[in-house]
Design a protein around this motif. Structure first.
Motif, mmCIF file in Angstrom:
data_model
loop_
_atom_site.group_PDB
_atom_site.id
_atom_site.type_symbol
_atom_site.label_atom_id
_atom_site.label_comp_id
_atom_site.label_asym_id
_atom_site.label_seq_id
_atom_site.Cartn_x
_atom_site.Cartn_y
_atom_site.Cartn_z
ATOM 1 N N PRO A 29 -1.257 7.495 -0.071
ATOM 2 C CA PRO A 29 -0.519 6.859 -1.161
ATOM 3 C C PRO A 29 -1.253 5.643 -1.707
ATOM 4 N N THR A 57 -0.982 2.440 -4.687
ATOM 5 C CA THR A 57 -0.065 1.650 -5.504
ATOM 6 C C THR A 57 -0.868 0.890 -6.544
ATOM 7 N N ASP A 63 0.954 6.776 -6.163
ATOM 8 C CA ASP A 63 2.264 7.100 -5.625
ATOM 9 C C ASP A 63 3.322 6.156 -6.191
ATOM 10 N N THR A 64 2.934 4.877 -6.320
ATOM 11 C CA THR A 64 3.865 3.846 -6.791
ATOM 12 C C THR A 64 3.210 3.031 -7.891
ATOM 13 N N ARG A 66 5.405 8.639 -8.135
ATOM 14 C CA ARG A 66 6.688 9.039 -7.553
ATOM 15 C C ARG A 66 7.730 7.966 -7.800
ATOM 16 N N ASP A 68 8.667 -0.237 1.949
ATOM 17 C CA ASP A 68 8.425 1.028 1.254
ATOM 18 C C ASP A 68 9.584 1.394 0.352
#
Length: 181
Positions: free
Chosen positions: A9, A11, A64-65, A127, A167
């Motif tokens: 993941p 960010t 992912d973020t 996501r 998270d």
């Protein structure tokens, strides 16, 4: 790049805003200060400024973020911080046609453009998308943040660090958490 092809993941914390419009430079200043800290290897920062189209294309690299940092007028006192969880559209929606004025793209417009790009490239959008916003005092022409917004920057940096550590923030915090500064 497809999400399944990346190693883990990632960010992206992106500062949005026009530094020539007073408090609209909040996101850029906050991300500048955040970038000076020792962040985990999976966290990247970007001073996007007014380059929303660039942000949409950068997100195709697979994150992912996404944490967007921006001046956000919601009616609170200047300097009030907000954390807003962006609600993704349901399955199979027709993405709205984004307005491609590269200097006037709101976070919603950037995300609409990203949805269009992902549909055309078989890419995956982040996501999770959070907006860390600050109530501006003034977005008139001029360089520099107002006192209440400038005072909110260190608190915003702390808040983003907390979001990066946690998270999944609680539902109440993620929807419209407010912290007065």
């Amino acid at each position: 790049m497809n999400a399944s092809a990346r190693p883990g993941p990632r960010t992206l914390v992106a500062g949005i805003g026009n530094i020539f419009l007073g408090d609209d430079g909040f996101g850029v200043e906050t991300v500048r200060r955040l970038a000076a800290l020792g962040l985990p290897a999976h966290v990247e920062t970007a001073d996007i400024g007014v380059r929303g189209v660039h942000l949409a294309y950068q997100l195709l690299d697979g994150y992912d973020t996404l944490v967007l940092v921006d001046a956000t007028a919601r009616g609170g006192a200047p300097g009030t911080l907000y954390v807003i969880e962006h609600e993704a559209a349901g399955p199979d929606p027709e993405p709205p046609a984004p307005a491609l004025d590269g200097h006037r793209m709101t976070p919603d417009t950037v995300l609409a453009l990203l949805a269009t790009l992902c549909a055309g490239t078989d890419g995956d959008p982040p996501r999770r998308v959070l907006v860390v916003g600050c109530e501006p005092a003034s977005v008139e022409e001029g360089i520099g943040l107002s006192a209440p917004v400038s005072d909110a920057v260190p608190e915003a940096v702390r808040l983003i660090e907390e979001l990066l550590r946690d998270d999944e923030p609680s539902a109440a915090q993620a929807s419209t958490a407010e912290a007065s500064t």
